[in-house]
Design an enzyme around this catalytic site. Structure first.
Site, PDB file in Angstrom:
ATOM      1  N   PRO A 138      25.799  13.583  54.781  1.00 33.03           N
ATOM      2  CA  PRO A 138      26.839  13.311  55.763  1.00 33.03           C
ATOM      3  C   PRO A 138      28.239  13.739  55.320  1.00 33.03           C
ATOM      4  O   PRO A 138      28.598  13.603  54.158  1.00 33.03           O
ATOM      5  CB  PRO A 138      26.777  11.787  55.938  1.00 33.03           C
ATOM      6  CG  PRO A 138      26.079  11.280  54.728  1.00 33.03           C
ATOM      7  CD  PRO A 138      25.130  12.369  54.320  1.00 33.03           C
ATOM      8  N   ASN A 139      28.963  14.244  56.290  1.00 33.21           N
ATOM      9  CA  ASN A 139      30.373  14.639  56.173  1.00 33.21           C
ATOM     10  C   ASN A 139      30.601  15.930  55.388  1.00 33.21           C
ATOM     11  O   ASN A 139      31.720  16.422  55.316  1.00 33.21           O
ATOM     12  CB  ASN A 139      31.227  13.494  55.576  1.00 33.21           C
ATOM     13  CG  ASN A 139      31.162  12.258  56.439  1.00 33.21           C
ATOM     14  OD1 ASN A 139      31.430  12.330  57.636  1.00 33.21           O
ATOM     15  ND2 ASN A 139      30.767  11.133  55.867  1.00 33.21           N
ATOM     16  N   GLU A 188      20.341  16.936  41.529  1.00 35.38           N
ATOM     17  CA  GLU A 188      21.352  16.224  42.328  1.00 35.38           C
ATOM     18  C   GLU A 188      22.724  16.829  42.025  1.00 35.38           C
ATOM     19  O   GLU A 188      23.072  17.012  40.852  1.00 35.38           O
ATOM     20  CB  GLU A 188      21.320  14.742  41.941  1.00 35.38           C
ATOM     21  CG  GLU A 188      22.378  13.897  42.634  1.00 35.38           C
ATOM     22  CD  GLU A 188      22.335  12.427  42.165  1.00 35.38           C
ATOM     23  OE1 GLU A 188      21.349  12.026  41.480  1.00 35.38           O
ATOM     24  OE2 GLU A 188      23.291  11.705  42.488  1.00 35.38           O
ATOM     25  N   ALA A 234      27.344  10.264  50.915  1.00 34.81           N
ATOM     26  CA  ALA A 234      27.394   8.809  50.732  1.00 34.81           C
ATOM     27  C   ALA A 234      26.005   8.173  50.685  1.00 34.81           C
ATOM     28  O   ALA A 234      25.856   7.068  50.140  1.00 34.81           O
ATOM     29  CB  ALA A 234      28.228   8.189  51.849  1.00 34.81           C
ATOM     30  N   ARG A 270      35.578   8.023  40.040  1.00 31.93           N
ATOM     31  CA  ARG A 270      36.049   7.558  41.345  1.00 31.93           C
ATOM     32  C   ARG A 270      35.773   6.056  41.510  1.00 31.93           C
ATOM     33  O   ARG A 270      35.561   5.351  40.529  1.00 31.93           O
ATOM     34  CB  ARG A 270      35.417   8.420  42.443  1.00 31.93           C
ATOM     35  CG  ARG A 270      35.781   9.916  42.274  1.00 31.93           C
ATOM     36  CD  ARG A 270      35.245  10.762  43.390  1.00 31.93           C
ATOM     37  NE  ARG A 270      35.811  10.377  44.671  1.00 31.93           N
ATOM     38  CZ  ARG A 270      35.307  10.727  45.854  1.00 31.93           C
ATOM     39  NH1 ARG A 270      34.211  11.482  45.888  1.00 31.93           N
ATOM     40  NH2 ARG A 270      35.869  10.338  46.981  1.00 31.93           N
ATOM     41  N   ARG A 275      38.213  18.239  54.731  1.00 31.84           N
ATOM     42  CA  ARG A 275      38.016  16.828  54.363  1.00 31.84           C
ATOM     43  C   ARG A 275      38.562  16.572  52.959  1.00 31.84           C
ATOM     44  O   ARG A 275      38.065  17.141  51.986  1.00 31.84           O
ATOM     45  CB  ARG A 275      36.514  16.544  54.389  1.00 31.84           C
ATOM     46  CG  ARG A 275      36.113  15.246  53.779  1.00 31.84           C
ATOM     47  CD  ARG A 275      34.634  15.216  53.465  1.00 31.84           C
ATOM     48  NE  ARG A 275      34.255  13.900  53.034  1.00 31.84           N
ATOM     49  CZ  ARG A 275      33.156  13.611  52.357  1.00 31.84           C
ATOM     50  NH1 ARG A 275      32.300  14.555  52.046  1.00 31.84           N
ATOM     51  NH2 ARG A 275      32.898  12.384  52.003  1.00 31.84           N
ATOM     52  N   ASN A 316      22.853  17.346  47.683  1.00 36.32           N
ATOM     53  CA  ASN A 316      24.086  16.567  47.686  1.00 36.32           C
ATOM     54  C   ASN A 316      23.948  15.606  48.861  1.00 36.32           C
ATOM     55  O   ASN A 316      24.154  15.992  50.014  1.00 36.32           O
ATOM     56  CB  ASN A 316      25.318  17.456  47.841  1.00 36.32           C
ATOM     57  CG  ASN A 316      26.599  16.633  47.772  1.00 36.32           C
ATOM     58  OD1 ASN A 316      26.571  15.400  47.794  1.00 36.32           O
ATOM     59  ND2 ASN A 316      27.734  17.323  47.701  1.00 36.32           N
ATOM     60  N   HIS A 355      26.993  16.829  43.029  1.00 38.36           N
ATOM     61  CA  HIS A 355      28.181  16.297  43.716  1.00 38.36           C
ATOM     62  C   HIS A 355      29.363  17.201  43.396  1.00 38.36           C
ATOM     63  O   HIS A 355      29.531  17.617  42.232  1.00 38.36           O
ATOM     64  CB  HIS A 355      28.491  14.868  43.265  1.00 38.36           C
ATOM     65  CG  HIS A 355      27.368  13.931  43.519  1.00 38.36           C
ATOM     66  ND1 HIS A 355      27.095  13.447  44.785  1.00 38.36           N
ATOM     67  CD2 HIS A 355      26.407  13.452  42.707  1.00 38.36           C
ATOM     68  CE1 HIS A 355      26.019  12.689  44.719  1.00 38.36           C
ATOM     69  NE2 HIS A 355      25.573  12.676  43.482  1.00 38.36           N
ATOM     70  N   TYR A 411      37.705  17.365  47.339  1.00 39.89           N
ATOM     71  CA  TYR A 411      36.519  18.229  47.520  1.00 39.89           C
ATOM     72  C   TYR A 411      36.835  19.719  47.538  1.00 39.89           C
ATOM     73  O   TYR A 411      35.925  20.544  47.633  1.00 39.89           O
ATOM     74  CB  TYR A 411      35.800  17.839  48.815  1.00 39.89           C
ATOM     75  CG  TYR A 411      35.272  16.418  48.783  1.00 39.89           C
ATOM     76  CD1 TYR A 411      34.284  16.049  47.873  1.00 39.89           C
ATOM     77  CD2 TYR A 411      35.768  15.435  49.640  1.00 39.89           C
ATOM     78  CE1 TYR A 411      33.807  14.756  47.812  1.00 39.89           C
ATOM     79  CE2 TYR A 411      35.290  14.128  49.599  1.00 39.89           C
ATOM     80  CZ  TYR A 411      34.309  13.799  48.678  1.00 39.89           C
ATOM     81  OH  TYR A 411      33.835  12.518  48.621  1.00 39.89           O
TER      82      TYR A 411
HETATM   83  C1  DQA Z   1      29.937  13.518  47.186  1.00 42.58           C
HETATM   84  C2  DQA Z   1      30.372  12.198  46.539  1.00 42.58           C
HETATM   85  C3  DQA Z   1      29.988  11.027  47.412  1.00 42.58           C
HETATM   86  O1  DQA Z   1      30.407   9.806  46.818  1.00 42.58           O
HETATM   87  C4  DQA Z   1      30.642  11.139  48.773  1.00 42.58           C
HETATM   88  O2  DQA Z   1      30.230  10.084  49.605  1.00 42.58           O
HETATM   89  C5  DQA Z   1      30.415  12.455  49.420  1.00 42.58           C
HETATM   90  C6  DQA Z   1      30.466  13.671  48.598  1.00 42.58           C
HETATM   91  C7  DQA Z   1      30.422  14.752  46.391  1.00 42.58           C
HETATM   92  O3  DQA Z   1      29.931  15.838  46.643  1.00 42.58           O
HETATM   93  O4  DQA Z   1      31.335  14.623  45.549  1.00 42.58           O
HETATM   94  O5  DQA Z   1      30.253  12.559  50.629  1.00 42.58           O
HETATM   95  O6  DQA Z   1      28.515  13.562  47.202  1.00 42.58           O
END
Ligand code: DQA
Length: 150
Positions: A11-12, A99, A78, A108, A19, A75, A101, A24
């Site tokens: 998501p997002n 995995e 959240a 964080r 964003r 990735n 990020h 990011y």
């Molecule tokens: C994320 C880190 C997560 O905590 C966050 O909710 C994201 C992006 C990252 O790529 O740094 O949506 O996965």
């Protein structure tokens, strides 16, 4: 022909570029896709790059990858910090998973320090922005070539 590497984004991540760019970066998800496609091609793998805001759709894609993919780069956004369903799907998968990020989740907020899905991952790459996806492709290619967990 090798089976594709699935790159699954949660998501997002469709909002990358606009964003929270201070967290990011300014690259868009399309930029990330282009980087991944280039690196995978160099290493001889087709790539299937997807994004969803829906947990169930991500679970379905992980289940699909079980037969269709040589490995998964994920990735989970959240859902990383909440989704036992995604963990269970990955545990059922039996193909290597990395995995990723973009941000360093350990520098964080405390709620980002826990990942449910790490238990199913061969390794975790975080904090290197979009480069992390390319490093994950290299890691999967090396794992595949060696046929081991190293
Ligand atoms: C994320 C880190 C997560 O905590 C966050 O909710 C994201 C992006 C990252 O790529 O740094 O949506 O996965």
């Amino acid at each position: 022909m090798a089976k594709p590497i699935y790159v699954l984004n949660g998501p997002n991540l469709n909002l990358l570029g606009s964003r929270e760019p201070e967290v990011y970066g300014r690259e868009t998800l399309d930029d990330v896709r282009t980087r991944c496609e280039r690196r995978a091609a160099e290493l001889g793998f087709p790539l299937d790059f997807r994004q969803s805001n829906h947990e169930g759709e991500l679970v379905a894609w992980i289940q699909e990858a079980r037969m269709a993919a040589s490995g998964i780069i994920i990735n989970a956004g959240a859902f990383t910090h909440t989704s036992i369903a995604m963990l269970d799907a990955l545990l059922a998968c039996q193909i290597p998973c990395v995995e990723v990020h973009l941000s360093n989740i350990f520098t964080r907020e405390p709620f980002r320090h826990q990942s449910y899905i790490s238990k199913a991952a061969k390794g975790v790459i975080c904090g290197f922005g979009a480069l992390g996806y390319e490093l994950a492709i290299e890691a999967l290619a090396a794992t595949d070539a060696a046929g081991t967990a190293s």
